[in-house]
Write an enzyme that holds these catalytic residues in place. Structure first.
Site, PDB file in Angstrom:
ATOM      1  CG  HIS A  46      -1.928  -0.799   1.434  1.00 45.45           C
ATOM      2  ND1 HIS A  46      -1.519  -1.989   2.728  1.00 45.45           N
ATOM      3  CD2 HIS A  46      -2.481  -1.654   0.501  1.00 45.45           C
ATOM      4  CE1 HIS A  46      -3.061  -2.789   2.145  1.00 45.45           C
ATOM      5  NE2 HIS A  46      -3.801  -2.084   1.329  1.00 45.45           N
ATOM      6  CE  LYS A  91     -13.694  -6.013   2.849  1.00 47.83           C
ATOM      7  NZ  LYS A  91     -13.121  -5.798   1.933  1.00 47.83           N
ATOM      8  NE  ARG A 107      -2.854  -7.666  -3.927  1.00 44.86           N
ATOM      9  CZ  ARG A 107      -3.866  -7.557  -3.047  1.00 44.86           C
ATOM     10  NH1 ARG A 107      -2.907  -7.733  -2.044  1.00 44.86           N
ATOM     11  NH2 ARG A 107      -4.688  -7.715  -2.954  1.00 44.86           N
ATOM     12  CB  SER A 158      -4.019  -6.436   4.915  1.00 40.54           C
ATOM     13  OG  SER A 158      -3.826  -5.640   4.299  1.00 40.54           O
TER      14      SER A 158
HETATM   15  P1  ADP Z   1     -10.284  -3.691   0.627  1.00 40.82           P
HETATM   16  O1  ADP Z   1     -11.003  -4.237   1.339  1.00 40.82           O
HETATM   17  O2  ADP Z   1     -10.714  -2.298   0.012  1.00 40.82           O
HETATM   18  O3  ADP Z   1      -9.563  -4.217  -1.172  1.00 40.82           O
HETATM   19  P2  ADP Z   1      -7.052  -3.786   0.818  1.00 40.82           P
HETATM   20  O4  ADP Z   1      -6.452  -2.325   2.339  1.00 40.82           O
HETATM   21  O5  ADP Z   1      -7.004  -5.066   0.864  1.00 40.82           O
HETATM   22  O6  ADP Z   1      -8.764  -3.076   0.779  1.00 40.82           O
HETATM   23  O7  ADP Z   1      -6.780  -2.695  -0.496  1.00 40.82           O
HETATM   24  C1  ADP Z   1      -6.102  -1.607  -0.489  1.00 40.82           C
HETATM   25  C2  ADP Z   1      -6.484  -1.110  -2.027  1.00 40.82           C
HETATM   26  O8  ADP Z   1      -4.787  -1.593  -2.391  1.00 40.82           O
HETATM   27  C3  ADP Z   1      -6.639  -2.302  -3.148  1.00 40.82           C
HETATM   28  O9  ADP Z   1      -7.015  -1.548  -4.179  1.00 40.82           O
HETATM   29  C4  ADP Z   1      -5.872  -3.552  -3.375  1.00 40.82           C
HETATM   30  O10 ADP Z   1      -5.364  -4.036  -4.420  1.00 40.82           O
HETATM   31  C5  ADP Z   1      -4.106  -2.660  -3.692  1.00 40.82           C
HETATM   32  N1  ADP Z   1      -3.697  -3.659  -2.694  1.00 40.82           N
HETATM   33  C6  ADP Z   1      -3.872  -4.498  -1.982  1.00 40.82           C
HETATM   34  N2  ADP Z   1      -2.577  -4.792  -1.378  1.00 40.82           N
HETATM   35  C7  ADP Z   1      -1.444  -4.231  -2.152  1.00 40.82           C
HETATM   36  C8  ADP Z   1      -0.407  -4.043  -2.440  1.00 40.82           C
HETATM   37  N3  ADP Z   1       0.934  -4.921  -1.976  1.00 40.82           N
HETATM   38  N4  ADP Z   1       0.432  -3.559  -3.028  1.00 40.82           N
HETATM   39  C9  ADP Z   1      -0.413  -2.735  -4.067  1.00 40.82           C
HETATM   40  N5  ADP Z   1      -1.562  -2.624  -4.386  1.00 40.82           N
HETATM   41  C10 ADP Z   1      -1.862  -3.584  -2.851  1.00 40.82           C
END
Ligand code: ADP
Length: 165
Positions: A17, A41, A90, A128
């Site tokens: 992120h 969630k 990703r 995450s």
């Molecule tokens: P959500 O529940 O909205 O998917 P996340 O916190 O899991 O929330 O992810 C938020 C955004 O960040 C999403 O667009 C996800 O694809 C992106 N994301 C999650 N992990 C990564 C990563 N390792 N690298 C780049 N983008 C990521």
């Protein structure tokens, strides 16, 4: 001023992120990292804890602001005059869901565009969920999250661990 809204659960924020925020901060005047307050969630961390971890993780990036939001992301964007939603891709496996989300958001508020960015290759397998699982089994997550987040994970999981005595 070009502003991007970066919404997500951030439960917790990972280096993937943060990598995306770095990239977006170079492309946009301001990046609004929006932590979803979605109790459905059942997140590990409260929205306040997630915001505090995000603040610590991006403290060295000037043009980032952390907010919490509830409800539809596009509605938040529309009511705050933000034209761009930023999402991360990703791998191909992310694409279908993200494409569907972008299409639905465009239907709801046509003036808001979704922009996708890809992280550095070393973060493509990072999520995450995996970080929470590794931390719960006492694995080392320091390559995957910033120091403040690793400390918060240790604190939380120690508090949740059954009393060994
Ligand atoms: P959500 O529940 O909205 O998917 P996340 O916190 O899991 O929330 O992810 C938020 C955004 O960040 C999403 O667009 C996800 O694809 C992106 N994301 C999650 N992990 C990564 C990563 N390792 N690298 C780049 N983008 C990521």
């Amino acid at each position: 001023m070009a502003v991007a809204l970066y919404p997500g659960s951030f439960d917790p924020i990972t280096r993937g992120h943060v990598d995306l925020v770095h990239r977006a901060a170079r492309l946009f005047d301001r990046v609004v990292l929006a932590v979803a307050n979605n109790p459905g969630k059942r997140p590990l961390f409260s929205v306040g804890e997630r915001m505090r971890m995000c603040e610590g993780a991006v403290t060295n990036i000037d043009n980032v602001e952390i907010v919490a939001f509830q409800g539809l992301t596009v509605e938040y964007a529309r009511t705050h005059g933000i034209d761009v939603i930023l999402r991360g891709i990703r791998a191909i496996s992310d694409f279908e869901h993200e494409f569907q989300l972008a299409g639905m958001n465009r239907h709801l508020v046509p003036s808001v565009e979704t922009v996708f960015l890809a992280p550095s290759a070393k973060y493509t397998y990072l999520s995450s969920t995996l970080v929470r699982e590794i931390a719960a089994m006492n694995g080392d997550v320091s390559d995957f999250v910033t120091g403040n987040v690793a400390a918060e994970l240790r604190r939380r999981l120690r508090a949740e661990a059954p009393d060994a005595s």
